[in-house]
Enzyme design. Structure first.
Site, short mmCIF file in Angstrom:
data_model
loop_
_atom_site.label_atom_id
_atom_site.label_comp_id
_atom_site.label_asym_id
_atom_site.label_seq_id
_atom_site.Cartn_x
_atom_site.Cartn_y
_atom_site.Cartn_z
N GLY A 46 8.20 -17.38 -5.73
CA GLY A 46 9.18 -17.12 -6.77
C GLY A 46 10.48 -17.84 -6.48
N CYS A 89 12.31 -14.82 1.76
CA CYS A 89 13.06 -15.45 0.67
C CYS A 89 13.37 -16.89 1.07
CB CYS A 89 14.35 -14.68 0.43
SG CYS A 89 15.41 -15.37 -0.85
N HIS A 135 17.86 -11.28 -7.62
CA HIS A 135 18.68 -12.49 -7.40
C HIS A 135 19.65 -12.70 -8.56
CE1 HIS A 135 17.40 -14.60 -3.79
NE2 HIS A 135 16.12 -14.47 -4.08
NI NI Z 1 14.50 -14.78 -2.82
#
Ligand code: NI
Length: 164
Positions: A46, A89, A135
């Site tokens: 993602g 992430c 985010h």
């Molecule tokens: Ni992230």
């Protein structure tokens, strides 16, 4: 199509609330195509626009099965169940944490032409929806993690990756 630089933790764009997309134009399409290239190049699942320095409510999710899902101005409409697992992430390189998320998540979003649609995700996709949408509100998973992995655990994880 081009690769964009991925912003890493410490840059204030990652802690900024993003503005809605209002123009579904060529400029948005170039951003989406560049983000897809960047996500594939980084082997991620993602990517949110602020991670490439663009403060707009745009998210890509690619958990492997249905190709890249583009979510513009996404909102979570329903969530249920619970899962606890590993999360990382692209903007927090070299680290992982244990994060509890809902197991099923429904989102409502616009496509690249502005049409609204709904998507439902389970397991990894649900986790990804939650992570990426956060985010857009300037929130990193590190703030909601049950705990971060220790250096020893990271080492173990890296050796498992080598074997796979
Ligand atoms: Ni992230």
């Amino acid at each position: 199509m081009a690769l964009r630089n991925i912003v890493t933790v410490g840059d204030s764009v990652l802690n900024t609330v993003c503005r809605p997309v209002t123009k579904f134009d060529k400029r948005l399409h170039v951003l989406l195509d560049d983000m897809a290239d960047t996500l594939a190049d980084a082997n991620g699942v993602g990517l949110a626009a602020p991670q490439v320095g663009v403060l707009r409510r745009v998210v890509l999710v690619d958990t492997g099965e249905d190709g890249v899902l583009e979510l513009i101005n996404p909102v979570i409409t329903e969530q249920s169940g619970e899962q606890t697992g590993l999360e990382g992430c692209l903007s927090v390189p070299g680290q992982y944490g244990i994060v509890t998320r809902p197991n099923v998540v429904k989102v409502r979003a616009q496509d690249r032409f502005g049409a609204w649609f709904e998507a439902e995700g389970e397991g990894l996709t649900a986790r990804c929806f939650c992570h990426e949408l956060a985010h857009l509100d300037g929130q990193l998973y590190t703030a909601v993690a049950d705990r971060m992995l220790t250096p020893e655990e990271l080492e173990e994880l890296a050796s498992e990756d080598d074997e796979a």
